[in-house]
Design a protein around this motif. Structure first.
Motif, PDB file in Angstrom:
ATOM      1  N   TYR A  61       0.670  -1.255   0.105  1.00 59.66           N
ATOM      2  CA  TYR A  61      -0.021  -0.115  -0.093  1.00 59.66           C
ATOM      3  C   TYR A  61       0.916   1.239   0.199  1.00 59.66           C
ATOM      4  O   TYR A  61       0.200   2.326  -0.303  1.00 59.66           O
ATOM      5  CB  TYR A  61      -1.017   0.110   1.274  1.00 59.66           C
ATOM      6  N   ALA A  72      -0.465   7.936  10.398  1.00 59.20           N
ATOM      7  CA  ALA A  72      -1.382   7.012  10.591  1.00 59.20           C
ATOM      8  C   ALA A  72      -2.106   7.847  11.872  1.00 59.20           C
ATOM      9  O   ALA A  72      -1.419   8.225  13.208  1.00 59.20           O
ATOM     10  CB  ALA A  72      -0.612   5.813  11.118  1.00 59.20           C
ATOM     11  N   TYR A  74      -5.408   7.017  14.858  1.00 54.43           N
ATOM     12  CA  TYR A  74      -6.043   5.890  15.144  1.00 54.43           C
ATOM     13  C   TYR A  74      -7.135   6.576  16.143  1.00 54.43           C
ATOM     14  O   TYR A  74      -7.107   6.980  17.060  1.00 54.43           O
ATOM     15  CB  TYR A  74      -5.173   4.742  16.083  1.00 54.43           C
ATOM     16  N   VAL A  89      -8.123   2.417  11.878  1.00 54.27           N
ATOM     17  CA  VAL A  89      -6.878   2.640  11.349  1.00 54.27           C
ATOM     18  C   VAL A  89      -6.829   3.899  10.114  1.00 54.27           C
ATOM     19  O   VAL A  89      -7.397   3.220   9.056  1.00 54.27           O
ATOM     20  CB  VAL A  89      -5.965   1.626  10.993  1.00 54.27           C
ATOM     21  N   ASN A  91      -4.800   5.517   7.846  1.00 56.76           N
ATOM     22  CA  ASN A  91      -3.418   5.691   7.047  1.00 56.76           C
ATOM     23  C   ASN A  91      -3.750   6.817   6.225  1.00 56.76           C
ATOM     24  O   ASN A  91      -4.838   7.105   5.430  1.00 56.76           O
ATOM     25  CB  ASN A  91      -2.938   4.531   6.468  1.00 56.76           C
ATOM     26  N   THR A 105      -7.047   5.305   4.236  1.00 57.96           N
ATOM     27  CA  THR A 105      -7.811   4.199   4.665  1.00 57.96           C
ATOM     28  C   THR A 105      -9.055   4.674   5.424  1.00 57.96           C
ATOM     29  O   THR A 105      -9.576   3.596   5.959  1.00 57.96           O
ATOM     30  CB  THR A 105      -6.983   3.109   5.602  1.00 57.96           C
ATOM     31  N   VAL A 129      -4.264  -5.606  12.394  1.00 56.73           N
ATOM     32  CA  VAL A 129      -4.718  -4.438  11.520  1.00 56.73           C
ATOM     33  C   VAL A 129      -5.435  -5.383  10.534  1.00 56.73           C
ATOM     34  O   VAL A 129      -4.969  -6.316   9.821  1.00 56.73           O
ATOM     35  CB  VAL A 129      -3.621  -3.725  10.903  1.00 56.73           C
ATOM     36  N   TYR A 156       0.573  -6.143  13.893  1.00 54.95           N
ATOM     37  CA  TYR A 156       0.976  -4.888  14.007  1.00 54.95           C
ATOM     38  C   TYR A 156       1.665  -4.849  15.424  1.00 54.95           C
ATOM     39  O   TYR A 156       0.955  -4.831  16.439  1.00 54.95           O
ATOM     40  CB  TYR A 156      -0.090  -3.790  13.847  1.00 54.95           C
ATOM     41  N   TRP A 209       8.501   0.487  10.609  1.00 55.23           N
ATOM     42  CA  TRP A 209       8.085   1.591  10.511  1.00 55.23           C
ATOM     43  C   TRP A 209       8.582   2.658  11.637  1.00 55.23           C
ATOM     44  O   TRP A 209       8.724   2.107  12.825  1.00 55.23           O
ATOM     45  CB  TRP A 209       6.605   2.088  10.643  1.00 55.23           C
ATOM     46  N   PHE A 211       7.998   5.758  13.661  1.00 57.51           N
ATOM     47  CA  PHE A 211       7.104   6.736  14.045  1.00 57.51           C
ATOM     48  C   PHE A 211       7.333   7.830  15.084  1.00 57.51           C
ATOM     49  O   PHE A 211       8.005   7.379  16.004  1.00 57.51           O
ATOM     50  CB  PHE A 211       5.644   6.109  14.820  1.00 57.51           C
TER      51      PHE A 211
HETATM   52  C1  LIG Z   1      -1.608   1.148   7.487  1.00 57.55           C
HETATM   53  O1  LIG Z   1      -0.453   1.431   8.204  1.00 57.55           O
HETATM   54  C2  LIG Z   1      -0.074   0.451   9.051  1.00 57.55           C
HETATM   55  C3  LIG Z   1       1.012   0.853   9.858  1.00 57.55           C
HETATM   56  O2  LIG Z   1       0.806   2.081  10.586  1.00 57.55           O
HETATM   57  C4  LIG Z   1       0.050  -0.660   8.450  1.00 57.55           C
HETATM   58  O3  LIG Z   1       0.374  -2.047   9.338  1.00 57.55           O
HETATM   59  C5  LIG Z   1      -0.912  -1.024   7.340  1.00 57.55           C
HETATM   60  O4  LIG Z   1      -0.650  -2.350   6.446  1.00 57.55           O
HETATM   61  C6  LIG Z   1      -1.373   0.062   6.400  1.00 57.55           C
HETATM   62  N1  LIG Z   1      -2.344  -0.309   5.448  1.00 57.55           N
HETATM   63  C7  LIG Z   1      -2.637   0.513   4.479  1.00 57.55           C
HETATM   64  C8  LIG Z   1      -3.781  -0.212   3.707  1.00 57.55           C
HETATM   65  O5  LIG Z   1      -2.077   1.379   4.225  1.00 57.55           O
END
Ligand SMILES: *[C@@H]1O[C@H](CO)[C@@H](O)[C@H](O)[C@H]1NC(C)=O
Length: 253
Positions: A61, A72, A74, A89, A91, A105, A129, A156, A209, A211
């Motif tokens: 993604y 991100a 939440y 979530v 994003n 998202t 997630v 996650y 990641w 953050f």
């Molecule tokens: C959204 O971000 C999270 C990490 O912050 C990740 O685990 C997830 O795959 C991401 N999904 C999309 C669809 O971007």
């Protein structure tokens, strides 16, 4: 023992240990022994403000041309402060450039809504997630909600944070390191997440990641993230920079 023999022995031992050392470097044990997620962990504090991504591995993604303004956010599904139904979530990223075409998202913004749950309340830093199935699909406690997640749910894990919620002076988190669970693949300079085949499954399963709460991280924070990632045995070679300077998040979910 003759002096020559002693010298020979020392050389032999030295080269043997060098070879052994190289072998160990080339083949790290993955996941690193003891690799786990942050403990203790305060999820309420963690989700209390958006997280800005400073570096990450590219994913399905977030391919290379989406490494702009990645954030991100939440939001508790059951309402402020109530984690019983998990968290939306949201994003966000931009295509090709800072403030370029937005991808999100958030369903409210036309995206495909994702949400996160905690399968085991005793380990709140290990989330999952997946796609949000709608209010009817998620009406019970967090643990059973996660059981309703489809096979697409991904690990996650918050594997490290700058401060501990056990500290009496705890005032919230300034940075965090996230992975899609334990990094199982030896990759020369450490361990990485994903699958060893290097194909589509690999891209789909990998995740790592950095953050920060600040949109543009200080050099000091980046150094702390680097040092901690190395200490955890993660391969830093997979990380790519995310552009944050100049990002306008005013319309972001
Ligand atoms: C959204 O971000 C999270 C990490 O912050 C990740 O685990 C997830 O795959 C991401 N999904 C999309 C669809 O971007």
């Amino acid at each position: 023992m003759g002096k020559t023999l002693l010298v020979c022995l020392v050389i032999l031992l030295a080269s043997a240990s060098t070879i052994l050392g190289r072998e160990l470097l080339a083949q790290p044990t993955c996941p690193p022994p003891g690799f786990s997620s942050a403990k203790p962990f305060d999820l309420t504090s963690y989700i209390s403000a958006p997280w800005y991504v400073q570096k990450q591995v590219t994913t399905t993604y977030t391919p290379e041309n989406f490494l702009y303004c990645v954030r991100a956010n939440y939001i508790p599904i059951a309402g402020p402060g109530d984690l019983s139904k998990g968290v939306y979530v949201n994003n966000y990223s931009n295509k090709d450039r800072v403030n370029g075409l937005a991808a999100t998202t958030s369903k409210a913004q036309g995206g495909f809504q994702l949400y996160a749950t905690v399968p085991d309340d005793a380990v709140p830093s290990q989330l999952q997630v997946g796609p949000y199935l709608g209010d009817n699909g998620v009406t019970t406690a967090v643990s059973s909600a996660s059981a309703k997640m489809s096979g697409e749910a991904a690990n996650y894990w918050v594997v490290a944070t700058d401060s501990s919620s056990a500290d009496p002076k705890f005032e919230g988190y300034e940075w965090a390191i996230i992975t899609t669970g334990p990094p199982t693949i030896p990759s020369g300079n450490g361990c990485r997440t994903g699958s060893a085949d290097g194909g589509i499954a690999d891209v789909a399963q990998r995740g790592f990641w950095w953050f920060t709460r600040k949109q543009v991280a200080t050099a000091e924070t980046l150094e702390a993230l680097r040092a901690k990632s190395l200490e955890l045995g993660l391969d830093l070679g997979v990380l790519q920079d995310v552009q944050q300077a100049g990002c306008d998040y005013s319309g972001a979910p």
